[in-house]
Design a protein around this motif. Structure first.
Motif, mmCIF file in Angstrom:
data_model
loop_
_atom_site.group_PDB
_atom_site.id
_atom_site.type_symbol
_atom_site.label_atom_id
_atom_site.label_comp_id
_atom_site.label_asym_id
_atom_site.label_seq_id
_atom_site.Cartn_x
_atom_site.Cartn_y
_atom_site.Cartn_z
ATOM 1 N N LEU A 38 -2.246 -4.855 4.644
ATOM 2 C CA LEU A 38 -2.500 -3.581 4.102
ATOM 3 C C LEU A 38 -1.595 -3.567 4.091
ATOM 4 C CD1 LEU A 38 -4.101 -1.051 6.872
ATOM 5 C CD2 LEU A 38 -5.002 -2.235 4.158
ATOM 6 N N SER A 39 -0.224 -4.218 4.469
ATOM 7 C CA SER A 39 1.438 -3.701 3.442
ATOM 8 C C SER A 39 2.337 -4.356 2.470
ATOM 9 C CB SER A 39 2.386 -4.392 5.112
ATOM 10 O OG SER A 39 2.274 -6.134 4.790
ATOM 11 N N PHE A 40 1.028 -4.996 1.707
ATOM 12 C CA PHE A 40 1.148 -5.097 0.206
ATOM 13 C C PHE A 40 0.048 -4.231 -1.019
ATOM 14 C CE2 PHE A 40 1.581 -9.276 2.593
ATOM 15 C CZ PHE A 40 3.357 -9.738 2.307
ATOM 16 N N THR A 41 -0.978 -3.424 -0.564
ATOM 17 C CA THR A 41 -1.589 -2.427 -1.165
ATOM 18 C C THR A 41 -1.208 -1.060 -0.562
ATOM 19 O OG1 THR A 41 -2.772 -1.663 1.589
ATOM 20 C CG2 THR A 41 -3.380 -4.459 -0.045
ATOM 21 N N ASP A 42 -2.286 -0.382 -2.139
ATOM 22 C CA ASP A 42 -1.762 1.549 -1.839
ATOM 23 C C ASP A 42 -3.325 1.646 -0.969
ATOM 24 O OD1 ASP A 42 -1.275 3.242 -2.229
ATOM 25 O OD2 ASP A 42 -1.430 3.392 -4.112
ATOM 26 N N TRP A 43 -3.636 1.924 -0.365
ATOM 27 C CA TRP A 43 -5.064 2.643 0.285
ATOM 28 C C TRP A 43 -4.350 3.970 0.973
ATOM 29 C CZ3 TRP A 43 -7.096 1.688 5.587
ATOM 30 C CH2 TRP A 43 -7.897 2.245 5.423
ATOM 31 N N ASP A 44 -4.829 4.597 0.800
ATOM 32 C CA ASP A 44 -5.178 6.718 1.329
ATOM 33 C C ASP A 44 -5.835 6.359 2.627
ATOM 34 O OD1 ASP A 44 -7.310 6.139 0.450
ATOM 35 O OD2 ASP A 44 -7.650 7.584 -0.739
ATOM 36 N N GLY A 45 -6.122 4.987 3.725
ATOM 37 C CA GLY A 45 -6.771 5.041 4.855
ATOM 38 C C GLY A 45 -8.553 5.035 4.390
ATOM 39 N N ILE A 46 -8.614 6.519 3.531
ATOM 40 C CA ILE A 46 -10.746 7.061 3.617
ATOM 41 C C ILE A 46 -10.795 5.929 1.933
ATOM 42 C CG2 ILE A 46 -11.984 8.732 2.316
ATOM 43 C CD1 ILE A 46 -9.084 10.721 3.504
ATOM 44 N N SER A 47 -10.139 6.240 1.187
ATOM 45 C CA SER A 47 -11.008 5.608 -0.400
ATOM 46 C C SER A 47 -11.489 4.107 0.617
ATOM 47 C CB SER A 47 -10.044 5.291 -1.548
ATOM 48 O OG SER A 47 -10.644 4.797 -2.429
ATOM 49 N N SER A 48 -12.775 3.092 -0.018
ATOM 50 C CA SER A 48 -12.726 1.844 0.009
ATOM 51 C C SER A 48 -12.529 0.816 -1.278
ATOM 52 C CB SER A 48 -14.372 1.790 -0.667
ATOM 53 O OG SER A 48 -14.675 2.552 -1.865
ATOM 54 N N THR A 49 -11.862 2.023 -2.404
ATOM 55 C CA THR A 49 -11.007 0.580 -2.760
ATOM 56 C C THR A 49 -9.303 0.636 -2.549
ATOM 57 O OG1 THR A 49 -10.335 2.657 -3.789
ATOM 58 C CG2 THR A 49 -11.889 0.976 -4.857
ATOM 59 N N VAL A 50 -8.969 -0.738 -2.716
ATOM 60 C CA VAL A 50 -7.538 -1.102 -2.077
ATOM 61 C C VAL A 50 -7.210 -1.620 -3.557
ATOM 62 C CG1 VAL A 50 -6.265 -2.136 -0.747
ATOM 63 C CG2 VAL A 50 -8.480 -1.264 0.124
ATOM 64 N N GLU A 51 -5.272 -1.143 -3.712
ATOM 65 C CA GLU A 51 -4.845 -1.535 -4.358
ATOM 66 C C GLU A 51 -3.692 -2.271 -4.438
ATOM 67 O OE1 GLU A 51 -1.993 -0.256 -8.496
ATOM 68 O OE2 GLU A 51 -3.077 0.891 -7.408
ATOM 69 N N PHE A 52 -3.509 -4.187 -5.110
ATOM 70 C CA PHE A 52 -3.037 -4.514 -4.745
ATOM 71 C C PHE A 52 -1.652 -4.656 -5.143
ATOM 72 C CE2 PHE A 52 -1.298 -9.025 -4.397
ATOM 73 C CZ PHE A 52 -0.591 -9.184 -2.885
ATOM 74 N N LEU A 53 -0.247 -4.233 -3.988
ATOM 75 C CA LEU A 53 0.591 -4.026 -4.885
ATOM 76 C C LEU A 53 1.640 -5.235 -4.600
ATOM 77 C CD1 LEU A 53 1.918 0.082 -3.415
ATOM 78 C CD2 LEU A 53 0.773 -0.935 -5.675
ATOM 79 N N GLY A 54 1.825 -5.821 -3.965
ATOM 80 C CA GLY A 54 2.658 -6.735 -4.037
ATOM 81 C C GLY A 54 3.909 -6.922 -3.635
ATOM 82 N N LEU A 55 5.318 -7.312 -3.156
ATOM 83 C CA LEU A 55 6.220 -6.629 -2.326
ATOM 84 C C LEU A 55 6.688 -5.092 -2.365
ATOM 85 C CD1 LEU A 55 8.187 -10.215 -2.693
ATOM 86 C CD2 LEU A 55 6.237 -8.883 -0.726
ATOM 87 N N ASP A 56 5.856 -4.384 -3.525
ATOM 88 C CA ASP A 56 6.345 -2.843 -4.100
ATOM 89 C C ASP A 56 6.598 -2.152 -2.876
ATOM 90 O OD1 ASP A 56 5.958 -3.974 -6.736
ATOM 91 O OD2 ASP A 56 4.080 -2.134 -6.948
#
Length: 294
Positions: A38-56
């Motif tokens: 999860l540390s490499f993603t953008d996730w709001d804790g609720i949505s089922s979609t997780v966006e991968f951000l890499g090292l951002d």
């Protein structure tokens, strides 16, 4: 018969190990792996979609002073932890001698550690209160009106005030560890040092401290890692105020996760905190090894 016995023994060992390993994997390894992901993603804790951000997320942590810069607020906790160890060693040496009431003093010093952290925070809220606090009242009764302060309202004082509470709470626990180590030192060593003409300070410096080196290393690691993970005192007493002056990295992490619903960034902050703790341990071991070789 021997083959059947060996087979039963293996089955029993596997059965006994299966449940602990399952619990360890379920509640330790899997959450740790999930946190790293999860540390490499953008996730709001609720949505089922997780966006991968890499090292951002990690770039955001190290480039944003509002995130990584809060470690500066924890310097007073580090200084307080060092002072805490010095005081603890002093009390341990004193209470390891044959003085009257030593068991009572040991209990009195250890009691703050077993108190609930939130209860300690609320207790010191009355101590540090600007108008009706016992600390300012004591200073007023002593005629030291110039020393009366808003202990939790001044940005330059708030972290030192909180660090003093932490030191008061944990000095007894640290003392007990040192006391146990002192009692493991053979008395014959001190008798030999006395025969050789060593005074108390020389015995302490050349005999006691070297014997406590491993315990000092352990307590300093616990102190420094604890200083990095301070949460309960600023959360209860100041909520990170005034103006964010008492925010700690862990407090900022929970705020990022549960207030701003940015679980990806909060996970990265948790990984950074874990990494800094490991770095402290490695540096401490490296320094002590070099001193040992010298």
């Amino acid at each position: 018969m021997s083959g059947s016995y060996k087979r039963q023994r293996v089955i029993i060992l596997i059965a006994f190990l299966a449940i602990p390993l399952l619990l360890l994997g379920t509640f330790s390894y899997y959450p740790a792996a999930k946190l790293l992901y999860l540390s490499f993603t953008d996730w709001d804790g609720i949505s089922s979609t997780v966006e991968f951000l890499g090292l951002d997320n990690y770039r955001e942590i190290f480039s944003n002073p509002d995130l990584f810069g809060v470690f500066l607020h924890q310097i007073p906790y580090v200084l307080g932890g060092i002072l805490q160890n010095i005081i603890a060693i002093t009390f341990a040496v004193i209470l390891n001698s044959r003085i009257k009431g030593r068991n009572l003093f040991r209990v009195l010093l250890f009691v703050p550690y077993i108190m609930n952290g939130v209860a300690v925070a609320f207790m010191f809220q009355y101590v540090f209160d600007t108008n009706n606090g016992s600390l300012n009242a004591l200073l007023g009764n002593l005629g030291l009106y110039n020393l009366q302060q808003s202990w939790l309202g001044e940005t330059s004082l708030v972290n030192f005030s909180l660090a003093s509470v932490s030191m008061w709470r944990y000095v007894g626990y640290t003392m007990i560890i040192y006391l146990g180590a002192l009692q493991s030192i053979p008395g014959d060593m001190y008798e030999a040092a006395t025969i050789d003409g060593a005074n108390r300070f020389q015995s302490f410096w050349h005999l006691t401290l070297p014997s406590l080196s491993n315990v000092i290393q352990l307590n300093m690691f616990l102190t420094l890692s604890g200083a990095l993970a301070v949460f309960d005192l600023p959360f209860v007493l100041t909520k990170g105020g005034p103006a964010g002056a008492s925010e700690t990295f862990l407090l900022k992490t929970t705020e990022t996760a549960f207030t701003f619903n940015n679980y990806g960034l909060a996970s990265a902050m948790s990984i950074v905190l874990l990494g800094l703790t490991i770095v402290i341990l490695l540096v401490q071991n490296l320094v002590l090894r070099r001193r040992g070789r010298d």
